[in-house]
Each structure stands twice: as structure tokens, then as C-alpha cells.
Motif scaffolding. Structure first.
Motif, PDB file in Angstrom:
ATOM      1  N   LEU A  99     -14.426   1.591   5.880  1.00  0.00           N
ATOM      2  CA  LEU A  99     -13.417   2.365   5.165  1.00  0.00           C
ATOM      3  C   LEU A  99     -12.112   1.590   5.030  1.00  0.00           C
ATOM      4  N   TYR A 100     -11.731   0.866   6.067  1.00  0.00           N
ATOM      5  CA  TYR A 100     -10.485   0.114   5.991  1.00  0.00           C
ATOM      6  C   TYR A 100     -10.595  -0.997   4.946  1.00  0.00           C
ATOM      7  N   ALA A 101     -11.751  -1.628   4.831  1.00  0.00           N
ATOM      8  CA  ALA A 101     -11.962  -2.660   3.811  1.00  0.00           C
ATOM      9  C   ALA A 101     -11.811  -2.054   2.412  1.00  0.00           C
ATOM     10  N   LEU A 102     -12.347  -0.874   2.204  1.00  0.00           N
ATOM     11  CA  LEU A 102     -12.199  -0.185   0.913  1.00  0.00           C
ATOM     12  C   LEU A 102     -10.741   0.195   0.663  1.00  0.00           C
ATOM     13  N   TYR A 103     -10.079   0.658   1.696  1.00  0.00           N
ATOM     14  CA  TYR A 103      -8.664   1.024   1.603  1.00  0.00           C
ATOM     15  C   TYR A 103      -7.821  -0.187   1.221  1.00  0.00           C
ATOM     16  N   LYS A 104      -8.050  -1.287   1.890  1.00  0.00           N
ATOM     17  CA  LYS A 104      -7.299  -2.511   1.635  1.00  0.00           C
ATOM     18  C   LYS A 104      -7.565  -3.020   0.208  1.00  0.00           C
ATOM     19  N   GLU A 105      -8.826  -2.963  -0.204  1.00  0.00           N
ATOM     20  CA  GLU A 105      -9.213  -3.407  -1.538  1.00  0.00           C
ATOM     21  C   GLU A 105      -8.516  -2.578  -2.619  1.00  0.00           C
ATOM     22  N   ARG A 106      -8.438  -1.288  -2.398  1.00  0.00           N
ATOM     23  CA  ARG A 106      -7.887  -0.390  -3.409  1.00  0.00           C
ATOM     24  C   ARG A 106      -6.363  -0.389  -3.436  1.00  0.00           C
ATOM     25  N   PHE A 107      -5.723  -0.535  -2.295  1.00  0.00           N
ATOM     26  CA  PHE A 107      -4.279  -0.339  -2.239  1.00  0.00           C
ATOM     27  C   PHE A 107      -3.480  -1.587  -1.897  1.00  0.00           C
ATOM     28  N   GLN A 108      -4.091  -2.724  -1.912  1.00  0.00           N
ATOM     29  CA  GLN A 108      -3.325  -3.936  -1.618  1.00  0.00           C
ATOM     30  C   GLN A 108      -3.345  -4.884  -2.780  1.00  0.00           C
ATOM     31  N   GLU A 126       0.130   5.699   9.480  1.00  0.00           N
ATOM     32  CA  GLU A 126      -0.193   4.296   9.744  1.00  0.00           C
ATOM     33  C   GLU A 126      -0.960   3.670   8.575  1.00  0.00           C
ATOM     34  N   LYS A 127      -0.622   2.406   8.302  1.00  0.00           N
ATOM     35  CA  LYS A 127      -1.283   1.655   7.240  1.00  0.00           C
ATOM     36  C   LYS A 127      -1.941   0.380   7.759  1.00  0.00           C
ATOM     37  N   ASP A 128      -1.561  -0.067   8.934  1.00  0.00           N
ATOM     38  CA  ASP A 128      -2.021  -1.344   9.463  1.00  0.00           C
ATOM     39  C   ASP A 128      -3.296  -1.206  10.296  1.00  0.00           C
ATOM     40  N   MET A 141       0.843  -1.175   0.000  1.00  0.00           N
ATOM     41  CA  MET A 141       0.000   0.000   0.000  1.00  0.00           C
ATOM     42  C   MET A 141       0.888   1.239   0.000  1.00  0.00           C
ATOM     43  N   ASP A 142       0.695   2.078  -0.957  1.00  0.00           N
ATOM     44  CA  ASP A 142       1.499   3.288  -1.068  1.00  0.00           C
ATOM     45  C   ASP A 142       0.995   4.407  -0.165  1.00  0.00           C
ATOM     46  N   ARG A 143      -0.278   4.484   0.001  1.00  0.00           N
ATOM     47  CA  ARG A 143      -0.879   5.557   0.800  1.00  0.00           C
ATOM     48  C   ARG A 143      -1.171   5.092   2.212  1.00  0.00           C
ATOM     49  N   PHE A 203      -3.608   5.145   5.563  1.00  0.00           N
ATOM     50  CA  PHE A 203      -5.058   5.158   5.724  1.00  0.00           C
ATOM     51  C   PHE A 203      -5.560   6.596   5.829  1.00  0.00           C
ATOM     52  N   TYR A 204      -4.810   7.427   6.539  1.00  0.00           N
ATOM     53  CA  TYR A 204      -5.175   8.844   6.695  1.00  0.00           C
ATOM     54  C   TYR A 204      -5.331   9.506   5.323  1.00  0.00           C
ATOM     55  N   GLN A 205      -4.359   9.319   4.441  1.00  0.00           N
ATOM     56  CA  GLN A 205      -4.420   9.926   3.114  1.00  0.00           C
ATOM     57  C   GLN A 205      -5.631   9.412   2.341  1.00  0.00           C
ATOM     58  N   PHE A 206      -5.908   8.124   2.475  1.00  0.00           N
ATOM     59  CA  PHE A 206      -7.066   7.543   1.797  1.00  0.00           C
ATOM     60  C   PHE A 206      -8.372   8.137   2.316  1.00  0.00           C
ATOM     61  N   VAL A 207      -8.508   8.178   3.633  1.00  0.00           N
ATOM     62  CA  VAL A 207      -9.782   8.598   4.215  1.00  0.00           C
ATOM     63  C   VAL A 207     -10.086  10.073   3.928  1.00  0.00           C
ATOM     64  N   LEU A 208      -9.065  10.875   3.747  1.00  0.00           N
ATOM     65  CA  LEU A 208      -9.311  12.292   3.445  1.00  0.00           C
ATOM     66  C   LEU A 208     -10.025  12.482   2.116  1.00  0.00           C
ATOM     67  N   SER A 209      -9.973  11.488   1.243  1.00  0.00           N
ATOM     68  CA  SER A 209     -10.687  11.597  -0.037  1.00  0.00           C
ATOM     69  C   SER A 209     -12.209  11.631   0.164  1.00  0.00           C
ATOM     70  N   TYR A 210     -12.679  11.294   1.347  1.00  0.00           N
ATOM     71  CA  TYR A 210     -14.117  11.317   1.654  1.00  0.00           C
ATOM     72  C   TYR A 210     -14.564  12.641   2.282  1.00  0.00           C
ATOM     73  N   ARG A 211     -13.626  13.538   2.541  1.00  0.00           N
ATOM     74  CA  ARG A 211     -14.001  14.843   3.108  1.00  0.00           C
ATOM     75  C   ARG A 211     -14.865  15.626   2.135  1.00  0.00           C
TER      76      ARG A 211
END
Length: 73
Positions: free
Chosen positions: A64-73, A38-40, A1-3, A5-13
Motif C-alpha cells: 500500500l505504501y508503494a502505491l501511495y508513494k507512486e500516486r502522490f509523489q 503521517e506521510k513518511d 504528497m498532499d494526502r 497515508f491514512y487518507q489514502f488507505v481509507l480509499s480501500y475500505r
């Protein structure tokens, strides 16, 4: 995962006030102690459990973590 979780979740702001993901993202953005690199799952989950912020519920985090994992793993 390059990003983080924080960077990913900000896309929902900026979403609607009744969108749980947008509310969560705004709360994360405003929480200056949130683990931004953090990524874990476990450290993030532990942080949110200890914080117990009603705007950052674990059910929304899990989704959100499931979406993050799906997109970046």
C-alpha cells in the motif's frame, strides 16, 4: 504528497473480506491511535511493527505504501 497515508488507505475500505488491502484499511480505520497525519514510511512502519496487529501485516503495508508513494509523489 498532499494526502496522508491514512487518507489514502481509507480509499480501500469496503472491499471484499478476502481482499488484504480492504482488511488492512478497515483495521486502520478502527485503530483510533493510528498516526492519521503521517506521510513518511519510517514512522508508519515503526508504528505497525510495535502494534503487531495481524490485520495490519507489514507485507500489505509495504504494498500500500508503494502505491501511495507512486500516486502522490
Amino acid at each position: 504528497m498532499d494526502r496522508s497515508f491514512y487518507q489514502f488507505v481509507l480509499s480501500y475500505r469496503g472491499g471484499k473480506k478476502d481482499d488484504a488491502k480492504a482488511v488492512f484499511a478497515e483495521a486502520v480505520f478502527n485503530d483510533h491511535s493510528f498516526p492519521k497525519d503521517e506521510k513518511d514510511f519510517d514512522p508508519l512502519s515503526r508504528y505497525l511493527e510495535e502494534k503487531a496487529d495481524p490485520e495490519m501485516p507489514s507485507v500489505v503495508f509495504d504494498e500500500l505504501y508503494a502505491l501511495y508513494k507512486e500516486r502522490f509523489q
